[in-house]
Structure formats: C-alpha cells, structure tokens
Design an enzyme around this catalytic site. Structure first.
Site, short mmCIF file in Angstrom:
data_model
loop_
_atom_site.label_atom_id
_atom_site.label_comp_id
_atom_site.label_asym_id
_atom_site.label_seq_id
_atom_site.Cartn_x
_atom_site.Cartn_y
_atom_site.Cartn_z
N ASP A 226 1.11 -1.02 -0.02
CA ASP A 226 -0.02 -0.35 -0.08
C ASP A 226 0.94 1.29 0.12
O ASP A 226 0.64 2.46 -0.62
CB ASP A 226 -0.75 0.28 1.66
N TRP B 226 -5.51 1.06 -0.17
CA TRP B 226 -5.73 0.64 -1.34
C TRP B 226 -5.73 -0.19 -0.94
O TRP B 226 -6.35 -1.42 -1.87
CB TRP B 226 -4.47 1.04 -2.05
N ASP B 227 -4.81 -1.09 -0.15
CA ASP B 227 -5.36 -2.48 0.72
C ASP B 227 -6.49 -2.93 0.78
O ASP B 227 -7.36 -4.09 0.44
CB ASP B 227 -4.17 -2.91 2.21
N VAL B 228 -7.91 -1.96 0.94
CA VAL B 228 -8.85 -1.84 2.02
C VAL B 228 -9.31 -2.46 0.80
O VAL B 228 -10.63 -2.95 0.77
CB VAL B 228 -8.87 -0.82 3.02
#
Length: 418
Positions: free
Chosen positions: A134, A174-176
């Site tokens: 991320d 961005w990970d989520v």
C-alpha cells in the site's frame, strides 16, 4: 449475516491486508472461508498492535469468522493436501483467494488440472507481478504530494524544505479497497460459473486498484487536460467548502457545505446568513448554489466560522450544529471514538462483543451491509491458528482420524496448540 453466502467455500492463502480483508468480507456474509497458514503462523500472525501477551489484534480483526488450517507449506505432502482442498468437489467449492505468488503448485494451470471449473482470485502488487505494498503504491499516485499544509516551499528535494516533505497516509486505503474489489471479483466469477459452468482466473493488482480510483476521481484527466499540479490546501475541502475549526476548549470539528441545503444549515447555525449575502453582493459569487464559488471564497467564509466557533465549547458547537442539521464531524482519537461516540458501540447494530482467544472481549463489527428481512448474526471471533485443522481435513477431504493423526505425527499439519 444469516448466511447470505451460505454454501460458498473459499480457501484463502494470504498475508498483509488486502486478501485477508477480502476473505473476511465473504466470511461475514456467511461463506465458509478456510485460511491456511504455515505451521507457527505466517508473517502477519504477530503483527502489531499486539497485547502484552503477544496476541495480534490485527490478526483478530482481519480473520473474523474464518476457519484456520496449519500446514507445512514446504513439504510435498502439505502442498498436496492444500491442492486437494482448493480443488475439492462441490458446487460451492473450488474457489481460491490468494496474494501468494501464483506459480508452481499454486499456479492456476496446475490447480485447474485437478478441477477444470476452478475459480482463482490472485492479488499481486503490480500488474507485471513485481512487488508493491500500500505505502509504495500510495506514494506514486500523487496523494502524499497534496496532503498537508502549503508552507510556500519548493517541495522536498533540491531547494526544498523539511516542512514540504510528502505526507504519507496512515490508513492502508488501497489494501482495504483491493480486498473489497477481490471479493466482488470472486462473486462475479462464481456467478459466471453458475451460469456457464466455466471457471476463471481473476487477477488483481494493488497498484491498478489505486490507479483506477485516481482516474475515476479525475486526477489523471486533471493532469492531462489542465496540465496542472494541485496545490496543498491543508484541511480545506477541494472544490467545495469544508475545514477544521477550533472550539474554545481546544477540541476541533470539521464543518462541510457541499449541497445548498448544507450551506443553509451552516449559515443558520453560525448566524452568518446576512454576512454571506453581503459577501455575494461584493464578489458576484453565488454562494447559495455553487460549491465551486464557496471554495473560491473559502478564506473569507472560514474567518466568519472561526470567529463563531472560538468562544464556544465543543459541547455548545455540537448542540448547535445538530439542532440546525449541519453536516459536521468531531476530530477524535481512537480512544475517544470508543469512549464517546455512540456509533462505535453496541447501540449501533453494526457492533457486537466478541471474545477472541488470547485477546479478550472487545467490540467487533458485523458486515456493514444490511439485507432487509434478514437477522444479524453476532460477530464471530477470529480462530486460533490451526483451530480447525482436523475439522477441515475430515469434513472437506474425508480423511479418517487415523489418517489425520498420521499427518500430525509426520509434522505435515498442526492443531491450535503446536
């Protein structure tokens, strides 16, 4: 959520945030998500924050509702077991979610040879397969360069100043988003399989998730069409009206006026309708109907709101803003969120209490999705590492107690206490 996805079995091989959050999203909706890890746990099993006894709150939060299997991933027998599990028969099985390298025994073609209609969702860092996380993605898509307050410098680098350094985010956004996108892709592929009988390899790059959002929000077009660099504007809301304001007791709030109704509410609460009418007459701007005009006049407007907030306590501002229907929010720490905000409590149907092994009893969230007419199940704790090893091997692969015992003796699998 009352088993909306009941009958769906997803095998998850994961680390970090994106893939585990995608699996958790599916598990909270009733899918049977079986996460496998190396014996002793992977790289995120002890990730911070941790309890004094070393239990990971990160692990507990991202693995709610899953089943856990410990396997020796380096042994041929362990890999064979996992390949059999991933490709096990059944209309709701044969689904694999991973951010591990999709190669060798874990490659799509190798697994598909065992089950032709296999669905595999493979998350990578970049579209070319190179590594990214991320924080290495976010730095490249522009947001840290427009986050923070403009000090009038030239930017970090040659001729720049320390206060002009880029500001990283703390939320792994961005990970989520990647995890949610992976869950959507998996469900889309599963629907396609039900309609056509065809499996699917779904690939998803973390950086592509970020780039797609940057393009959708107009930043790519802004650079191309306007040939401009967006300036840092601190906590000001770009293109509309919004910013933080300090109350008399030091607490801060943000007030936002994007729609005409929100603008009228803010004017009424801060008793500034007449002054804003005079500002409109002076500048020719349409503050009542144009959010862009409010942005252009924001410094004059902010000065009036600051003057109104300054002598009033947080409680007084809260009462007035709520009474007038202002769109606003309090700035608060995580501890204040838990202690003071009723939205983060069992008063909100989102939350219930869960006792995680090794962690204790904490608030945990259900799925935020609501399906009319269906009851909300209580949040489910994250499993202990290897808690369901024997259960999964017996139920999904039909192994006998003797066979499972032999795997334990050979060090191929482990239960929760090893």
């Amino acid at each position: 959520m009352h088993n909306v996805l009941g009958g769906l079995r997803v095998v998850e091989g994961s680390a970090f945030v994106a893939a585990p959050s995608g699996g958790m999203t599916l598990a909270q909706l009733g899918a049977d998500v079986i996460r496998f890890d190396p014996i002793g746990g992977g790289i995120d099993h002890r990730r911070w924050p941790i309890t004094p006894d070393g239990a990971s709150l990160y692990w507990a939060g991202l693995n709610k509702g899953k089943r856990s299997l410990q396997v020796d991933l380096r042994s041929a027998a362990g890999r064979e077991l996992l390949a059999e599990l991933i490709c096990a028969p059944g209309p709701g099985a044969g689904i694999f979610l991973t951010n591990f390298p999709a190669e060798g025994w874990m490659g799509y073609e190798a697994l598909r040879a065992r089950r032709d209609d296999l669905i595999m969702v493979a998350i990578s860092g970049n579209h070319d397969g190179t590594t990214a996380v991320d924080y290495t993605v976010n730095c490249a898509v522009g947001y840290p360069m427009v986050t923070g307050h403009d000090s009038g410098g030239l930017g970090d680098g040659e001729g720049g100043r320390e206060e002009d350094r880029p500001v990283n985010h703390v939320l792994p956004a961005w990970d989520v988003i990647c995890g949610q996108t992976a869950a959507v892709g998996l469900l889309a592929a599963e629907r396609h399989r039900r309609l056509t009988g065809e499996g699917q390899l779904v690939t998803l790059a973390l950086s592509d998730v970020a780039l797609a959002a940057v393009a959708a929000l107009g930043h790519v077009a802004e650079a191309q069409v306007l040939d401009s660099e967006r300036a840092r504007i601190g906590n000001d809301l770009y293109g509309a009206l919004g910013r933080d304001f300090r109350c008399a007791d030091g607490r801060r709030v943000i007030a936002v006026a994007i729609s005409p109704k929100q603008w009228r509410s803010l004017c009424a609460a801060c008793e500034m309708a007449e002054e804003m009418a005079r500002l409109e007459a002076e500048t020719g701007l349409d503050l009542a109907r144009s959010e862009g005009d409010r942005f252009l006049a924001r410094h004059r407007i902010f000065a009036v709101i600051e003057e109104w907030c300054a002598p009033r306590t947080f409680a007084e501002v809260t009462e007035t803003f709520d009474r007038h229907g202002v769109c606003w929010g309090p700035y608060q720490t995580f501890r204040q969120l838990v202690a003071e905000d009723p939205r983060c409590s069992v008063a909100n149907p989102l939350f219930g209490t869960v006792t995680h092994p090794g962690v204790g009893t904490v608030l945990e969230a259900r799925s935020p999705l609501r399906f009319g007419g269906l009851t909300l199940d209580d949040p489910t704790p994250a499993p202990q590492l290897g808690q369901h090893t024997e259960e999964v091997l017996a139920e999904c692969l039909g192994l006998s107690r003797t066979e499972i015992g032999r795997l334990h003796d050979d060090g191929v699998v482990a239960g929760p206490h090893r």
